[in-house]
Motif scaffolding. Structure first.
Motif, PDB file in Angstrom:
ATOM      1  N   ARG A 262      41.184 -38.049  -8.705  1.00 53.93           N
ATOM      2  CA  ARG A 262      40.978 -38.887  -7.514  1.00 53.93           C
ATOM      3  C   ARG A 262      39.657 -38.518  -6.834  1.00 53.93           C
ATOM      4  N   LYS A 263      39.377 -37.216  -6.772  1.00 54.07           N
ATOM      5  CA  LYS A 263      38.140 -36.767  -6.132  1.00 54.07           C
ATOM      6  C   LYS A 263      36.925 -37.322  -6.878  1.00 54.07           C
ATOM      7  N   ILE A 264      36.944 -37.274  -8.215  1.00 52.44           N
ATOM      8  CA  ILE A 264      35.823 -37.798  -9.002  1.00 52.44           C
ATOM      9  C   ILE A 264      35.680 -39.300  -8.799  1.00 52.44           C
ATOM     10  N   GLN A 265      36.804 -40.006  -8.823  1.00 49.29           N
ATOM     11  CA  GLN A 265      36.742 -41.463  -8.652  1.00 49.29           C
ATOM     12  C   GLN A 265      36.237 -41.834  -7.261  1.00 49.29           C
ATOM     13  N   SER A 266      36.555 -41.021  -6.272  1.00 51.36           N
ATOM     14  CA  SER A 266      36.125 -41.322  -4.898  1.00 51.36           C
ATOM     15  C   SER A 266      34.610 -41.245  -4.769  1.00 51.36           C
ATOM     16  N   GLN A 267      33.965 -40.457  -5.645  1.00 52.45           N
ATOM     17  CA  GLN A 267      32.516 -40.294  -5.560  1.00 52.45           C
ATOM     18  C   GLN A 267      31.784 -41.046  -6.671  1.00 52.45           C
ATOM     19  N   SER A 268      32.501 -41.862  -7.433  1.00 47.28           N
ATOM     20  CA  SER A 268      31.848 -42.656  -8.477  1.00 47.28           C
ATOM     21  C   SER A 268      32.064 -44.135  -8.204  1.00 47.28           C
TER      22      SER A 268
END
Length: 400
Positions: A262-268
């Protein structure tokens, strides 16, 4: 160009997209092209799912959503896993992304450090090794040949595991072969994994519902509950519901891993398309009879293509358990020449000459890590498949 990232040197463009693009260019130039390279159903998205997307637009569901999926869709995904796979998840254990590819990539980015190894059985979906490389890991390719039904054996898996192994990246039914692992075959693999608690399982179940008579789909965490806490089970709506362009994939797994994804998707990318999420909600929660209708058509096409290809001297084509691909061997054709004098010294040369001479677009086996083979997607009209097989037979007969 010196300002480009060195990371790009570790990856290559998708061969399937390249071949589809080449076929489209030839078609635009006036050639009669039969494209059998694209991996998507040729059916329209079912009417009730399309209607749900329209309702979402009319209801104003066109704004940002939660980063990795609306609550209603996550609940439906949990219900799907319980209904179809006997797996119990909570919404906090679910991630929704822009297609299965993003979900897989997020998981690799969230977990791989330099030197970490990912075991990938070959033949493999073309993107797996490159995604591992982009995420900084090392793909470890283990061949699963025609002799084993294109399936990874327990012995080969055991031999490939090292202290650096982090994931087994696993796909059943398979793209490109259509090979599906039965319960006993999966049990042999899960028994190996139980002996190596540092190895996690990323299972790509995208073709789960495209399974044919005599084959019963199962997934690793279902076969061996002891792997539940180290398995990421990936799926989506693209194939079973003819929703490739809607771009919705999902996964369920350990809550800590889902949080990292989720953290990666939030910044991509942030959230997947809001409208597509509501359409996917209808796909998973609405009538499921559309799946059986599609599978019946695919099974008929499978048998048409397999029978036609096996009638061609020099080609051996196994009958797949699922998906909508065949992966025939051309071992008997290697070394022959076309009437123009071109030597068929590889499956890439075969696919290239086939396209140039007959207008039939297939994908060469080296793209999937195992030669000499080629992949046909039989997600095409029956008449197109018959004509393509006729052209392939004539091409092979012309070789000397």
């Amino acid at each position: 160009m010196t300002f480009l990232s060195k990371t790009l040197s570790r990856v290559k463009p998708s061969p399937t997209i390249a071949i589809s693009t080449q076929a489209a260019e030839l078609r635009a130039a006036g050639r009669d092209i039969i494209g059998l390279s694209a991996g998507e159903p040729d059916f329209d998205t079912p009417a009730h799912i399309r209607a749900a997307g329209i309702r979402a637009i009319e209801a104003g569901h066109t704004r940002y959503t939660a980063v990795d999926g609306i609550p209603e869709l996550k609940e439906a995904i949990c219900a799907k896993f319980a209904r179809d796979n006997g797996l119990s998840y909570t919404p906090r254990q679910v991630s929704v992304g822009t297609g299965g590819k993003q979900v897989l990539y997020n998981a690799l980015m969230a977990t791989l450090n330099p030197g970490d190894e990912v075991i990938i059985p070959a033949p493999y979906w073309v993107s797996y090794p490159d995604m591992v490389a982009l995420a900084g890991g090392t793909p470890v390719i283990v061949e699963a040949t025609l002799e084993t039904g294109f399936k990874l054996t327990a012995e080969a898996l055991e031999a490939a595991i090292t202290p650096r192994t982090k994931w087994l990246l696993f796909n059943s039914p398979s793209n490109p072969t259509g090979a599906g692992y039965g319960h006993s075959e999966l049990r042999a693999l899960t028994d190996v994994l139980l002996r190596h608690p540092h190895v996690h399982v990323m299972t790509d179940d995208m073709y789960e519902h495209i399974a044919y008579s005599g084959f019963h789909f199962c997934t690793p965490a279902q076969v061996e509950p002891g792997l539940y806490d180290r398995t990421l089970t990936v799926n989506g709506v693209s194939k079973a519901y003819a929703m490739t362009g809607w771009r919705i994939g999902y996964a369920a797994g350990p809550e800590a891993l889902i949080g990292a994804m989720r953290k990666i998707q939030s910044q991509s990318t942030s959230n997947p398309c809001s409208i597509s999420q509501y359409a996917a909600l209808e796909a998973l929660s609405g009538p499921q009879d559309v799946i059986a209708e599609g599978v019946a058509i695919f099974q008929r096409r499978r048998d048409l293509v397999v029978d036609a290809l096996n009638a061609i001297p020099g080609i051996t084509c196994p009958r797949p358990e699922g998906a909508f691909y065949v992966y025939p061997s051309i071992h008997g054709l290697i070394g022959r020449k076309t009437p123009q004098g071109r030597v068929i010294d590889s499956d890439e040369a075969f696919a290239s000459a086939l396209l140039e001479d007959t207008g039939v677009a297939v994908v060469f086996g080296a793209a999937f890590g195992l030669s000499p083979h080629f992949r046909i997607s039989y997600a095409a009209a029956d008449d197109a498949l018959r004509q393509a097989c006729t052209r392939i037979a004539a091409f092979c007969a012309s070789l000397s």
